[in-house]
Design a protein around this motif. Structure first.
Motif, PDB file in Angstrom:
ATOM      1  N   CYS A   1     -10.441  -1.017   3.529  1.00  0.00           N
ATOM      2  CA  CYS A   1     -10.468  -1.050   4.987  1.00  0.00           C
ATOM      3  C   CYS A   1      -9.069  -1.044   5.612  1.00  0.00           C
ATOM      4  N   LEU A   2      -8.030  -1.343   4.818  1.00  0.00           N
ATOM      5  CA  LEU A   2      -6.678  -1.358   5.370  1.00  0.00           C
ATOM      6  C   LEU A   2      -6.103   0.044   5.514  1.00  0.00           C
ATOM      7  N   ARG A   3      -6.560   0.949   4.673  1.00  0.00           N
ATOM      8  CA  ARG A   3      -5.961   2.275   4.610  1.00  0.00           C
ATOM      9  C   ARG A   3      -6.812   3.318   5.336  1.00  0.00           C
ATOM     10  N   THR A   4      -6.168   4.391   5.755  1.00  0.00           N
ATOM     11  CA  THR A   4      -6.869   5.508   6.368  1.00  0.00           C
ATOM     12  C   THR A   4      -6.809   6.704   5.432  1.00  0.00           C
ATOM     13  N   ASN A   5      -7.777   7.595   5.516  1.00  0.00           N
ATOM     14  CA  ASN A   5      -7.778   8.782   4.665  1.00  0.00           C
ATOM     15  C   ASN A   5      -6.569   9.655   4.991  1.00  0.00           C
ATOM     16  N   ASP A   6      -5.771   9.982   3.985  1.00  0.00           N
ATOM     17  CA  ASP A   6      -4.572  10.794   4.230  1.00  0.00           C
ATOM     18  C   ASP A   6      -4.587  12.100   3.453  1.00  0.00           C
ATOM     19  N   ILE A   7      -5.780  12.535   3.039  1.00  0.00           N
ATOM     20  CA  ILE A   7      -5.935  13.800   2.316  1.00  0.00           C
ATOM     21  C   ILE A   7      -6.926  14.677   3.072  1.00  0.00           C
ATOM     22  N   ASP A   8      -6.540  15.939   3.329  1.00  0.00           N
ATOM     23  CA  ASP A   8      -7.449  16.822   4.059  1.00  0.00           C
ATOM     24  C   ASP A   8      -8.463  17.448   3.107  1.00  0.00           C
ATOM     25  N   SER A   9      -9.346  18.303   3.658  1.00  0.00           N
ATOM     26  CA  SER A   9     -10.438  18.877   2.863  1.00  0.00           C
ATOM     27  C   SER A   9      -9.926  19.805   1.758  1.00  0.00           C
ATOM     28  N   GLN A  10      -8.665  20.272   1.870  1.00  0.00           N
ATOM     29  CA  GLN A  10      -8.082  21.123   0.827  1.00  0.00           C
ATOM     30  C   GLN A  10      -7.274  20.322  -0.200  1.00  0.00           C
ATOM     31  N   GLY A  11      -7.259  18.994  -0.042  1.00  0.00           N
ATOM     32  CA  GLY A  11      -6.543  18.150  -0.994  1.00  0.00           C
ATOM     33  C   GLY A  11      -5.077  17.966  -0.682  1.00  0.00           C
TER      34      GLY A  11
ATOM     35  N   SER B   1       0.851  -1.193   0.000  1.00  0.00           N
ATOM     36  CA  SER B   1       0.000   0.000   0.000  1.00  0.00           C
ATOM     37  C   SER B   1       0.886   1.243   0.000  1.00  0.00           C
ATOM     38  N   THR B   2       0.404   2.328  -0.586  1.00  0.00           N
ATOM     39  CA  THR B   2       1.164   3.579  -0.619  1.00  0.00           C
ATOM     40  C   THR B   2       0.322   4.730  -0.089  1.00  0.00           C
ATOM     41  N   ALA B   3       0.980   5.853   0.147  1.00  0.00           N
ATOM     42  CA  ALA B   3       0.251   7.080   0.454  1.00  0.00           C
ATOM     43  C   ALA B   3      -0.446   7.568  -0.816  1.00  0.00           C
ATOM     44  N   THR B   4      -1.367   8.499  -0.647  1.00  0.00           N
ATOM     45  CA  THR B   4      -2.079   9.052  -1.803  1.00  0.00           C
ATOM     46  C   THR B   4      -1.245  10.177  -2.402  1.00  0.00           C
TER      47      THR B   4
ATOM     48  N   PHE C   1     -11.773  -8.466  -0.043  1.00  0.00           N
ATOM     49  CA  PHE C   1     -11.002  -7.870  -1.124  1.00  0.00           C
ATOM     50  C   PHE C   1     -11.295  -8.542  -2.464  1.00  0.00           C
ATOM     51  N   LYS C   2     -11.485  -9.865  -2.417  1.00  0.00           N
ATOM     52  CA  LYS C   2     -11.800 -10.591  -3.660  1.00  0.00           C
ATOM     53  C   LYS C   2     -13.161 -10.153  -4.205  1.00  0.00           C
ATOM     54  N   LYS C   3     -14.122 -10.005  -3.298  1.00  0.00           N
ATOM     55  CA  LYS C   3     -15.456  -9.568  -3.727  1.00  0.00           C
ATOM     56  C   LYS C   3     -15.424  -8.164  -4.301  1.00  0.00           C
ATOM     57  N   GLU C   4     -14.546  -7.313  -3.756  1.00  0.00           N
ATOM     58  CA  GLU C   4     -14.455  -5.926  -4.206  1.00  0.00           C
ATOM     59  C   GLU C   4     -13.541  -5.767  -5.425  1.00  0.00           C
ATOM     60  N   GLY C   5     -12.902  -6.875  -5.845  1.00  0.00           N
ATOM     61  CA  GLY C   5     -12.050  -6.829  -7.014  1.00  0.00           C
ATOM     62  C   GLY C   5     -10.707  -6.174  -6.787  1.00  0.00           C
ATOM     63  N   LEU C   6     -10.280  -6.060  -5.525  1.00  0.00           N
ATOM     64  CA  LEU C   6      -8.997  -5.446  -5.218  1.00  0.00           C
ATOM     65  C   LEU C   6      -7.844  -6.409  -5.445  1.00  0.00           C
ATOM     66  N   ILE C   7      -8.119  -7.717  -5.303  1.00  0.00           N
ATOM     67  CA  ILE C   7      -7.076  -8.716  -5.518  1.00  0.00           C
ATOM     68  C   ILE C   7      -7.623  -9.847  -6.386  1.00  0.00           C
TER      69      ILE C   7
ATOM     70  N   GLY D   1      -0.398  -5.542  -5.105  1.00  0.00           N
ATOM     71  CA  GLY D   1      -0.292  -4.125  -4.768  1.00  0.00           C
ATOM     72  C   GLY D   1      -1.636  -3.441  -4.934  1.00  0.00           C
ATOM     73  N   ILE D   2      -2.020  -2.656  -3.942  1.00  0.00           N
ATOM     74  CA  ILE D   2      -3.284  -1.921  -4.038  1.00  0.00           C
ATOM     75  C   ILE D   2      -3.039  -0.413  -4.160  1.00  0.00           C
ATOM     76  N   GLY D   3      -1.775   0.009  -4.053  1.00  0.00           N
ATOM     77  CA  GLY D   3      -1.471   1.422  -4.208  1.00  0.00           C
ATOM     78  C   GLY D   3      -2.221   2.290  -3.220  1.00  0.00           C
ATOM     79  N   ASP D   4      -2.949   3.279  -3.756  1.00  0.00           N
ATOM     80  CA  ASP D   4      -3.723   4.181  -2.901  1.00  0.00           C
ATOM     81  C   ASP D   4      -5.221   3.895  -2.981  1.00  0.00           C
ATOM     82  N   SER D   5      -5.564   2.651  -3.368  1.00  0.00           N
ATOM     83  CA  SER D   5      -6.983   2.278  -3.468  1.00  0.00           C
ATOM     84  C   SER D   5      -7.684   2.394  -2.119  1.00  0.00           C
ATOM     85  N   LYS D   6      -8.885   2.920  -2.124  1.00  0.00           N
ATOM     86  CA  LYS D   6      -9.649   3.037  -0.885  1.00  0.00           C
ATOM     87  C   LYS D   6     -10.089   1.648  -0.430  1.00  0.00           C
TER      88      LYS D   6
END
Length: 408
Positions: A366-376, A321-324, A402-408, A359-364
């Motif tokens: 349940c593993l990742r948390t939002n890392d972008i504020d309201s100003q982007g 996983s990566t940052a956005t 993840f399989k159901k969501e097509g992430l992997i 690799g899921i990159g910056d895909s939204k």
């Protein structure tokens, strides 16, 4: 009750102080007024609440824009112990004087909330969030922020984790029941930030990675259902300070054990592993799949080898996983290279089970948390948590999702 009267009196003092300094004259309001609702878990088994630099800055923004600020304590009977309304007339006052006024008001408010504590036994975090949300909804500010400082391990109300296996329940089922009870907070137009979820102190046993994941998943889905403007969980460790003296009683939550048992004869195929290796534990050089510190990385992965080899695990997914930041396709490619790097290292160190690298990159997800504020803009504290490699059992609910969501 004494504490409530004290703070209400303080509000009057702050407003009078502001009016006296402001005098009379032109209107110098900042472009956007902001308001803040705080939910504070100042109760037994929670880390002691402290005002961080980020929170201090948020309070200053409210004071500077003459918005509103409320403080709700998440006890078994949540109390809104303070409501500051700083909307006063400002005439013929320069920017420097307005900043001075805001700084003075911020200092008074911070001093008051730094030492609050629960008055009632137990913890009802959901009711406290609903109460705080209602406080925000009554404000006219275009910018509304809800900040939660709490473990989320509530012991009363609809979401009572002392009930056997609630933490193991299907997340969507929990949300549907709360919907039917009209207990989902209405978060439209509100930015939500949660600090310290799953962090406990004292006699309450710590949450392992699987229980923390379940707890966060439940709260994430509940809050997301309320349709907030933004939602993020800050994973930074809160203070180790803890003082239970004088705090009302809170029940201990008995957490399910996720220890991996070693079978004496037959291998089990449903053992579960959930490991999160953030940038701090397994760092890579920027924009590469090369370890920043090869020695440290090797030491970290040796521990993973022991976990995978000494227990009955049929196979795992290694998920990068990566940052956005940057193009999505580039992020996915980079995270896949890093996952494959970890896979090859584990195999070279003697791991024999099946390893699937993705690799899921910056895909939204349940593993990742939002890392972008309201100003982007990138929120570095959250971005650090997203720069990670996850190692998860192939037969886990997470992988099925993840399989159901097509992430992997």
């Amino acid at each position: 009750m004494k504490r409530t009267h004290k703070i209400i009196a303080l509000v009057i003092t702050v407003l009078l102080f502001t009016t006296v300094i402001s005098g009379c004259g032109s209107n110098n309001n900042p472009d956007k007024q902001s308001s803040l609702a705080l939910v504070i878990g100042a109760h037994k088994y929670n880390p002691k609440f402290t005002v961080s630099t980020q929170l201090n800055d948020t309070i200053y923004n409210v004071a500077r824009s003459y918005g509103e600020l409320s403080v709700t304590v998440s006890s078994g009977s949540p109390e809104t112990i303070a409501n500051w309304s700083l909307d006063v007339e400002k005439k013929d006052v320069g920017e420097a004087k307005l900043r001075q006024i805001a700084q003075a008001n911020t200092k008074v408010i911070v001093n008051e909330i730094a030492n609050i504590s629960a008055n009632n036994p137990e913890v009802d975090t959901l009711s406290a969030i609903n109460q705080a949300t209602n406080n925000l909804s009554s404000t006219a500010s275009p910018i509304k922020n809800l900040i939660i400082y709490d473990s989320g391990l509530s012991t009363e109300g609809y979401l009572d984790f002392t009930k056997p296996n609630l933490i193991l329940s299907d997340v969507q089922s929990i949300v549907n029941q709360l919907k039917s009870l009209h207990a989902i907070p209405d978060l439209k137009g509100i930015n939500v930030i949660w600090y310290g979820i799953g962090q406990v102190r004292g006699e309450q046993s710590n949450l392992d990675s699987e229980n923390l994941y379940r707890l966060k998943s439940i709260w994430r889905e509940i809050l997301a259902t309320g349709n907030p403007l933004s939602l993020s969980f800050v994973n930074a460790e809160l203070t180790n300070e803890y003082d239970e003296n004088g705090l009302p009683n809170v029940s201990i939550v008995e957490l399910p054990s996720n220890d991996i048992e070693v079978a004496a004869t037959e291998k089990k195929q449903d053992e579960k592993v959930f490991l999160q290796l953030t940038d701090e534990k397994l760092g890579f050089k920027p924009y590469t799949a090369e370890f920043a510190d090869k020695g440290e990385a090797s030491s970290t992965l040796n521990k993973i080898v022991d976990i995978l080899n000494q227990n009955n695990i049929s196979g795992v997914y290694v998920i990068g996983s990566t940052a956005t930041a940057g193009p999505h396709d580039t992020a996915v490619t980079l995270s896949e290279k890093r996952a494959n790097k970890v896979k090859s290292e584990l195999q070279s160190k003697g791991v024999k089970i099946r390893i699937i690298a993705v690799g899921i990159g910056d895909s939204k997800c349940c593993l990742r948390t939002n890392d972008i504020d309201s100003q982007g803009n990138l929120i570095e504290a959250q971005a650090k948590q997203n720069r990670a490699v996850f190692i998860i059992s192939e037969n886990s609910d997470t992988i099925d999702k993840f399989k159901k969501e097509g992430l992997i």
